[in-house]
Write an enzyme that holds these catalytic residues in place. Structure first.
Site, mmCIF file in Angstrom:
data_model
loop_
_atom_site.group_PDB
_atom_site.id
_atom_site.type_symbol
_atom_site.label_atom_id
_atom_site.label_comp_id
_atom_site.label_asym_id
_atom_site.label_seq_id
_atom_site.Cartn_x
_atom_site.Cartn_y
_atom_site.Cartn_z
ATOM 1 N N GLY A 495 -0.088 -3.893 1.848
ATOM 2 C CA GLY A 495 -0.072 -2.650 1.090
ATOM 3 C C GLY A 495 -1.331 -2.465 0.284
ATOM 4 O O GLY A 495 -2.124 -3.398 0.089
ATOM 5 N N GLY A 497 -2.548 -0.393 -3.324
ATOM 6 C CA GLY A 497 -2.062 0.406 -4.442
ATOM 7 C C GLY A 497 -3.194 0.798 -5.369
ATOM 8 O O GLY A 497 -4.375 0.603 -5.058
ATOM 9 N N ALA A 498 -2.804 1.362 -6.492
ATOM 10 C CA ALA A 498 -3.783 1.835 -7.455
ATOM 11 C C ALA A 498 -4.638 0.687 -7.984
ATOM 12 O O ALA A 498 -5.776 0.892 -8.396
ATOM 13 C CB ALA A 498 -3.063 2.505 -8.610
ATOM 14 N N GLY A 500 -5.230 -2.347 -6.333
ATOM 15 C CA GLY A 500 -5.880 -3.229 -5.379
ATOM 16 C C GLY A 500 -5.014 -3.426 -4.160
ATOM 17 O O GLY A 500 -4.005 -2.747 -3.961
ATOM 18 N N VAL A 502 -2.627 -5.642 -1.469
ATOM 19 C CA VAL A 502 -1.584 -6.664 -1.517
ATOM 20 C C VAL A 502 -1.532 -7.410 -0.183
ATOM 21 O O VAL A 502 -1.580 -6.791 0.884
ATOM 22 C CB VAL A 502 -0.205 -6.024 -1.793
ATOM 23 C CG1 VAL A 502 0.854 -7.104 -1.968
ATOM 24 C CG2 VAL A 502 -0.267 -5.136 -3.018
ATOM 25 N N LYS A 517 -1.503 -9.948 -5.008
ATOM 26 C CA LYS A 517 -2.217 -8.708 -5.282
ATOM 27 C C LYS A 517 -3.597 -9.032 -5.817
ATOM 28 O O LYS A 517 -3.740 -9.742 -6.805
ATOM 29 C CB LYS A 517 -1.413 -7.878 -6.301
ATOM 30 C CG LYS A 517 -2.119 -6.634 -6.763
ATOM 31 C CD LYS A 517 -1.195 -5.702 -7.507
ATOM 32 C CE LYS A 517 -0.250 -5.046 -6.537
ATOM 33 N NZ LYS A 517 0.449 -3.892 -7.062
ATOM 34 N N ASP A 612 3.181 4.495 -13.818
ATOM 35 C CA ASP A 612 2.955 4.816 -12.404
ATOM 36 C C ASP A 612 4.243 4.622 -11.596
ATOM 37 O O ASP A 612 4.253 3.941 -10.580
ATOM 38 C CB ASP A 612 1.826 3.940 -11.856
ATOM 39 C CG ASP A 612 1.258 4.497 -10.551
ATOM 40 O OD1 ASP A 612 1.537 5.679 -10.238
ATOM 41 O OD2 ASP A 612 0.564 3.752 -9.843
#
Ligand SMILES: *[C@@H]1O[C@H](CO)[C@@H](O)[C@H](O)[C@H]1NC(C)=O
Ligand SMILES: *[C@@H]1O[C@H](CO)[C@@H](O)[C@H](O)[C@H]1NC(C)=O
Ligand SMILES: *[C@@H]1O[C@H](CO)[C@@H](O)[C@H](O)[C@H]1NC(C)=O
Ligand SMILES: *[C@@H]1O[C@H](CO)[C@@H](O)[C@H](O)[C@H]1NC(C)=O
Ligand SMILES: *[C@@H]1O[C@H](CO)[C@@H](O)[C@H](O)[C@H]1NC(C)=O
Ligand SMILES: *[C@@H]1O[C@H](CO)[C@@H](O)[C@H](O)[C@H]1NC(C)=O
Ligand SMILES: *[C@@H]1O[C@H](CO)[C@@H](O)[C@H](O)[C@H]1NC(C)=O
Ligand SMILES: *[C@@H]1O[C@H](CO)[C@@H](O)[C@H](O)[C@H]1NC(C)=O
Ligand SMILES: *[C@@H]1O[C@H](CO)[C@@H](O)[C@H](O)[C@H]1NC(C)=O
Ligand SMILES: *[C@@H]1O[C@H](CO)[C@@H](O)[C@H](O)[C@H]1NC(C)=O
Ligand SMILES: *[C@@H]1O[C@H](CO)[C@@H](O)[C@H](O)[C@H]1NC(C)=O
Length: 774
Positions: A495, A497-498, A500, A502, A517, A612
């Site tokens: 994944g 995300g905002a 960094g 994963v 992460k 978030d």
């Protein structure tokens, strides 16, 4: 001589008061009963059906007519109170038995759900009250609807229960039940469980492999046994008694939770004697003492004591449980009240901690004292399970101890608290003495307990493993090389995300699968801040938060190691093409998410604003329990990144309007995002969807429109759902997305609304404030 007299007595009464039915058990249509001539007798006069009195109350049921004192074996509509006036009558008609209130002309069926026309009724000599149709076929019988008792010749079929009465003088639904389970096991549980699982069972016949359709039987010589549907003896619970023939038997789950087989002689004027009882320890029935109380084998009846700092709700009814005997003064204000911790050894409770820590007992006490949310803890096997009261289903467990936080000093009420302390100390001394005696007994019976809880592995009801996490929760610090090895050089990306990317990895120590992460936009120099944040996140423990296991700050690298969530994100779960998750699953997720946010806002040591919340940041565990991810990270971003990182500027999305207005960001910003996510979960669609009719593109507008037009069913595409629940959910969602932050409810309020404990007013149009200022 006296025997003859006894035998005749009922008939004498009978002929005086019920001359209308001489010597026959047949009751013809049109017959009535009044409280003053209160019975229809069986042929032998042994059983009676009719009105009986319990204190000032009137009830309808069946009892042993020849045995004194009156022994009730069945009660009609046991939880419905009859008016205690005399203006009530019972009437047999083709539609069944009805209760008629004479002054009000009211009529209500006593035995409902009768589909055929009744021809006559009969009080049989077996104690069974039966309604027949014109072909002499049984349409209804009291033997099929037992309350707390079965008689000789009566069977308790698979799937049926006996439920105890409140007391011998009140036959309304009590607190314990005997279940003839469909798996063949006969089990005793507390009644009214939300989820019936093996952990609540306090007695069973261990016949869980006997197959379906096993029944419990009591025969005429007092033998109690389980039969399967081919008539095979599965288990003899009691042997045939050696008593002479002229005895009657009944099996009753008594109000104290113990199942007893009683016998009574038909010829002698004595009392019921106990032939068998399911337990010799009166503390076995789980939850006997109510909430915040525990059972000890002492002489008093019921044998209940309160936790330290608690008093009986009703001294006269000690099994109703206990309430706190000091008021919780604002705990955060350290000057006002101080607390201490008292411990009780050998007690375990229903396992429902809000936080689980691996600590020694001393550290557990200290942690609970520091934590305002902590009201007590159960300490067992090096884990500190912090609890909120009330505690229920207290039971003995030698390996556990219960820590209770009690107020010891209150500046405003010094004199009162001194008196109270003394009382408390004596209470503690008394209970310590009791506990000591008790521990010795426990020592002797622990073996039995352990055996019993081991063998109860029969009923495979889903029991969320998320509810009892007992892992090491101390944060580990990793080196970059270790994590590089764990992820095979950061290859398995799961994944982005905002903060960094994963990666999935396997930690060499124990082979645990984790999510790692790699933070990218973190402020480079802020070593100390990073450390602080890790400590804050590391101290959060909640079943609806993804757990941080460790971290790495090695040179310029910042990595976080989380538990791995096998079922992906809520976004994958919700917006997949192959059908929507079930309604119950969705409402469960809403509550999970709300509880996770509530913990961040109000229950953890340092308040955390998530900033978030969106379906991508909510992950699903193996048990489909929703957990929030990425919390506590907002502070690590540079301030201007924080304000813009979601990139939703200008669109409504999940971002509260105050982000765009240079207003202070409070917990209410999370409430807004939660509201959007709630509506998405309920409606199974994105908050903005360009591929559908124009009036539905913006979810919140469409939802508000549907609420106003009373067309909520459209929101769930006519799926079969609980309409009241749907209405509540929608209203909660709309309150959360109000433009004005102060109008939005707190997460505490949201959870109360979701749980249905507070009313929800009609929400204003979420757009109104926004439109009025722009
Ligand atoms: C009860 O009534 C039914 C039908 O009217 C009859 O067949 C039966 O014999 C009666 N029983 C008694 C004990 O009178
Ligand atoms: C019982 O009460 C009803 C009405 O309340 C009355 O009609 C009837 O005569 C009474 N019966 C006896 C035996 O007192
Ligand atoms: C009423 O009877 C019907 C048909 O006999 C049955 O399906 C239903 O479960 C019954 N309802 C209750 C509450 O017993
Ligand atoms: C148990 O009873 C149910 C309903 O009466 C029946 O459908 C089922 O086949 C029975 N099972 C066995 C093993 O007899
Ligand atoms: C009843 O138990 C016997 C013996 O265990 C078994 O052979 C038989 O199949 C069982 N009957 C049912 C319906 O399970
Ligand atoms: C139970 O008792 C019955 C008769 O009393 C006997 O036939 C049967 O074998 C017994 N079964 C077991 C399992 O003890
Ligand atoms: C029944 O009696 C037999 C023989 O006396 C004994 O072995 C068995 O344990 C008894 N069973 C019960 C349930 O009391
Ligand atoms: C039966 O015993 C009870 C109490 O044990 C007593 O009150 C009652 O008078 C006795 N009845 C007869 C008929 O002896
Ligand atoms: C607490 O208990 C003591 C004695 O049991 C009693 O005097 C006192 O009023 C109680 N305080 C409260 C607040 O109930
Ligand atoms: C609490 O105590 C501190 C120091 O003892 C004092 O400065 C402060 O004013 C007190 N606060 C309250 C609310 O009493
Ligand atoms: C309990 O743990 C704390 C720190 O976690 C430690 O300082 C203390 O010595 C431990 N106490 C005992 C009795 O092991």
């Amino acid at each position: 001589m006296s025997a003859t007299f006894l035998f005749l007595l009922p008939f004498t009464i009978f002929s005086i008061f019920a001359a209308a039915q001489p010597g026959t058990s047949n009751i013809s249509l049109g017959s009535s009963l009044y409280p003053n001539n209160s019975q229809w007798l069986s042929n032998s006069g042994q059983f009676a059906f009719g009105f009986y009195r319990e204190g000032n109350d009137l009830a309808i049921g069946i009892w042993f007519e020849k045995i004194q004192p009156q022994t009730i074996i069945w009660t009609a509509n046991r939880d419905v109170k009859l008016p205690s006036s005399e203006d009530v009558k019972l009437h047999l008609s083709g539609e069944g038995i009805s209760v008629i209130l004479q002054d009000k002309q009211g009529l209500s069926p006593l035995i409902s759900n009768i589909t055929e026309s009744v021809a006559w009724a009969s009080m049989l000599d077996s104690g069974n009250f039966v309604l027949y149709n014109s072909n002499a076929k049984i349409i209804w019988q009291s033997f099929d609807a037992p309350t707390d008792t079965i008689l000789s010749g009566q069977r308790l079929l698979a799937g049926r229960n006996l439920v105890s009465s409140i007391s011998t003088t009140n036959h309304a639904t009590g607190r314990f039940q005997l279940s003839m389970q469909r798996d063949g096991n006969l089990v005793q549980y507390p009644a009214n469980l939300v989820l019936v699982t093996a952990q609540y069972a306090y007695w069973n016949t261990k016949t869980f492999t006997a197959g379906d359709n096993v029944s419990l039987n009591l025969d005429h010589n007092g033998q109690l046994y389980l039969l399967n549907s081919t008539g095979f003896y599965i288990k003899n619970i009691t042997n045939q008694t050696q008593l002479p023939d002229n005895h009657v038997y009944r099996l009753t789950i008594d109000s104290d939770g113990i199942l007893r087989l009683y016998s009574h002689s038909l010829t002698q004027n004595d009392s019921w004697s106990i032939e068998y009882s399911s337990s010799s320890n009166k503390c076995d029935p789980l939850g006997l003492c109510g909430l915040n109380a525990y059972c000890v084998p002492i002489e008093e009846d019921p044998p209940c004591l309160c936790l330290p700092g608690f008093v009986f709700i009703d001294q006269g009814q000690r099994d109703l449980g206990c309430r706190r005997n000091f008021s919780i003064v604002d705990c955060a204000n350290k000057n006002e009240t101080r607390y201490s911790i008292t411990d009780l050894d050998g007690l375990e409770w229903e396992d429902n901690p809000y936080s689980v820590l691996t600590l020694n007992e001393t550290a557990c006490k200290e942690d609970c004292l520091r934590d305002c949310a902590c009201e007590g803890a159960v300490y067992k096997d090096n884990t500190c399970r912090k609890q909120k009261f009330p505690l229920g289903y207290g039971r003995t467990d030698e390996t556990a101890s219960t820590l209770v936080k009690i107020g010891i000093e209150s500046s405003g009420t010094k004199t009162v608290s001194k008196g109270r302390n003394k009382q408390l100390q004596t209470d503690i001394i008394i209970s310590s003495v009791a506990m000591l005696a008790f521990s010795l007994i426990i020592l002797a019976i622990t073996g039995v307990f352990i055996y019993r809880y081991r063998v109860l592995g029969y009923k495979k009801v889903p029991y969320s493993a998320d509810g009892r996490f007992v892992e090491d929760v101390t944060l580990r610090s990793y080196t970059y090389v270790e994590l590089e090895k764990a992820t095979k050089g950061f290859t398995d990306e799961v994944g982005k995300g905002a903060f960094g990317t994963v990666y999935k990895g396997v930690i060499s120590n124990g082979g645990r699968v984790v999510a790692i992460k790699k933070l990218e936009k973190v402020v480079g120099e802020a070593e100390r801040e990073f450390q602080n944040e890790m400590n804050v996140i590391g101290r959060t423990h909640h079943k609806n938060l993804v757990k941080l296991l460790g971290y790495c700050h090695d040179g310029s690298n910042r990595l976080l190691v989380y538990e791995y969530m096998t079922n992906g994100s809520l976004a994958d779960f919700l917006f997949r093409s192959d059908g929507r998750p079930a309604w119950e699953e969705r409402t469960g997720i809403v509550l999970n998410v709300a509880q996770g946010i509530l913990y961040l806002h109000e229950e953890c040591e340092t308040q955390i604003i998530h900033c978030d919340i969106k379906p991508e940041n909510i992950l699903m565990s193996e048990q489909k329990c929703a957990k929030l991810a990425d919390f506590g990270l907002a502070k690590l971003l540079k301030s201007e990144q924080t304000r813009t990182h979601t990139g939703f500027r200008g669109t409504r999305g999940y971002v509260a309007p105050e982000w765009h207005r240079n207003m202070p960001i409070t917990v209410k910003a999370d409430v807004y995002s939660f509201g959007v996510v709630l509506l998405e979960i309920i409606c199974c669609r994105r908050s903005v969807n360009m591929d559908i009719p124009e009036d539905q593109v913006v979810l919140e507008n469409w939802v508000y429109h549907c609420l106003e037009a009373d067309e909520l069913h459209k929101l769930v595409q006519d799926e079969e759902v609980d309409k009241t629940q749907l209405g509540r959910m929608i209203k909660i969602g709309l309150w959360c997305i109000q433009d004005e932050p102060s109008l939005r409810p707190s997460m505490k309020k949201v959870v109360l609304m979701l749980e249905g404990t507070v009313e929800i007013p009609a929400p204003p149009n979420p757009d109104s404030f926004f439109s009025s200022i722009s």
